[in-house]
Write an enzyme that holds these catalytic residues in place. Structure first.
Site, short mmCIF file in Angstrom:
data_model
loop_
_atom_site.label_atom_id
_atom_site.label_comp_id
_atom_site.label_asym_id
_atom_site.label_seq_id
_atom_site.Cartn_x
_atom_site.Cartn_y
_atom_site.Cartn_z
N GLY A 19 -42.38 18.45 15.60
CA GLY A 19 -42.54 19.81 16.11
C GLY A 19 -43.98 20.24 15.96
O GLY A 19 -44.71 19.74 15.10
N TYR A 23 -50.85 26.43 15.02
CA TYR A 23 -51.62 26.13 13.82
C TYR A 23 -50.84 25.31 12.80
O TYR A 23 -51.28 25.12 11.68
CB TYR A 23 -52.12 27.43 13.16
CG TYR A 23 -51.05 28.44 12.83
CD1 TYR A 23 -50.30 28.34 11.67
CD2 TYR A 23 -50.79 29.50 13.68
CE1 TYR A 23 -49.31 29.27 11.35
CE2 TYR A 23 -49.81 30.44 13.39
CZ TYR A 23 -49.07 30.31 12.22
OH TYR A 23 -48.10 31.23 11.92
N ALA A 24 -49.66 24.83 13.17
CA ALA A 24 -48.87 24.01 12.26
C ALA A 24 -48.09 22.97 13.05
O ALA A 24 -47.78 23.18 14.23
CB ALA A 24 -47.91 24.89 11.46
N LYS A 25 -47.82 21.87 12.40
CA LYS A 25 -47.01 20.81 13.02
C LYS A 25 -46.20 20.14 11.94
O LYS A 25 -46.50 20.25 10.74
CB LYS A 25 -47.90 19.80 13.76
CG LYS A 25 -48.99 19.18 12.90
CD LYS A 25 -49.95 18.38 13.76
CE LYS A 25 -51.16 17.91 12.94
NZ LYS A 25 -52.14 17.18 13.79
N ASP A 136 -34.47 35.05 7.62
CA ASP A 136 -34.51 34.40 8.93
C ASP A 136 -33.38 33.38 9.03
O ASP A 136 -33.58 32.25 9.48
CB ASP A 136 -35.87 33.74 9.17
CG ASP A 136 -36.08 33.34 10.63
OD1 ASP A 136 -35.39 33.91 11.51
OD2 ASP A 136 -36.94 32.48 10.90
#
Length: 366
Positions: A19, A23-25, A136
């Site tokens: 994914g 700014y993130a993976k 969440d």
């Protein structure tokens, strides 16, 4: 040094991409020390927005480091490099997430749903006992291990609850999470009890588990709020759900926050406890209503809606006319933060605004 080289030095052989956001993976990797595959969330501080770096990331790291529960994704290691990249090494949900599982296989039988829901509820009780709220909860954030056990993930919206001088939990004033799973008080911008918010989301999740569809159509937030505030929950007739199961869902999807179940009441409910099953139709619940009377307030769906997927909801019948809500959310700013990744990449949409209203995500967050 690239990510593969950094991970190699720490004893991980980097695998496929799971994914990716702005700014993130998340990457899969094989741990030479643990001798099995893990997920690695990689966050680039140079690309991340200030509010994420100053508030959300520190909260997430602090909470991940303190959690240790069999139904919560394990965090094995957190480290940072000199060039501003944060690596969070976590347990891998090898069977994907619960939403994809339901979309592929359909609604769960009650016995399977009971097992998974008990695992999830136990994880939430563990968090709530530590005064940690998730905020969440949704099927995309429930991963499945090799044996299809629930693993709660993605604590990007989580926080430690504060208490006032008398020891009571303070209210939260900001929106976070996904509209389809959000409690009515949150959508209206009313100061809310974060633990009670988690309970509403649990009710939505259990409904999806046993019905294979969403309980409310979030394409029209104003209409959805009317139906929620009337305490209307529609169950597909063809699912043949037990009265105990419907009773539990109905009492979690309670718009009155003072009457909504607490996590201990959920875990002690007769549907969750196999040995205590067999709620009679005239049994009196804590709210002074019989389960028979409660069931009569449910509005059954037409059988033609039974084949809906967990992500597509057909419009329900019109709610009765009601006075306009005091705080009307802007419908075009309420977005369902569908998580494309299966291993808990922190959602970059719908981060809470300090002003306490729904915030349109900026381009840098998408």
């Amino acid at each position: 040094m690239d990510d593969a080289a950094v991970l190699k030095r720490r004893g991980y052989i980097m695998g496929i991409n799971l994914g990716e956001g702005s700014y993130a993976k998340v990457k899969s990797a094989y741990s030479e020390r643990l001798k099995f595959n893990v997920a690695v969330k990689i966050i680039d501080r140079k690309k991340a927005p200030t509010d994420f770096l100053e508030k959300f990331l520190p909260r997430e790291i602090e909470i991940l480091a303190m959690l240790n529960h069999r139904s919560i994704v394990k965090t094995y290691e957190i480290f940072e490099t000199s060039d501003g990249k944060v690596y969070i090494v976590m347990e891998l949900g090898v069977q994907g997430d619960l939403l994809e599982f339901i979309k592929t296989r359909g609604a769960l039988q009650e016995d399977d749903a009971r097992k998974k829901f008990h695992q999830l509820s136990s994880a939430i009780k563990y968090c709530h006992d530590l005064d940690v709220v998730h905020r969440d909860l949704k099927c995309e954030n429930l991963l499945l291990d090799k044996d299809f056990n629930i693993k709660l993930s993605d604590f990007g919206f989580s926080k430690r609850c504060l208490r006032d001088d008398s020891g009571r939990l303070t209210l939260s004033k900001t929106f976070c999470g996904s509209a389809a799973y959000a409690a009515p008080e949150v959508l209206q911008g009313i100061p809310y009890q974060p633990k009670v918010y988690d309970i509403w989301s649990l009710g939505v999740i259990l409904y999806i588990m046993v019905c294979g569809s969403m309980p409310y159509d979030d394409s029209n937030i104003k209409k959805m709020l009317r139906i929620q505030k009337e305490h209307r929950v529609n169950f597909p007739r063809s699912k043949h759900l037990t009265g105990e199961c419907k009773d539990l869902i109905y009492r979690m999807l309670q718009p009155d926050v003072n009457r909504r179940l607490h996590i201990d009441e959920i875990l002690s409910h007769c549907w969750v406890q196999p040995k205590a099953r067999g709620l009679s139709s005239g049994a009196i619940n804590k709210e002074g209503e019989s389960s028979r009377a409660t069931e009569s307030t449910w509005t059954p769906e037409s059988t033609g809606a039974d084949k809906k997927s967990a992500t597509k909801v057909e419009p329900r019948e019109e709610a009765r006319p009601e006075a306009q809500l005091e705080t009307k959310p802007q419908e075009d700013t309420v977005q369902v933060a569908r998580q494309a990744e299966t291993v808990g990449l922190t959602s970059e949409l719908n981060r809470e605004s300090e002003e306490g209203h729904l915030q349109q995500p900026s381009e840098t967050h998408t």
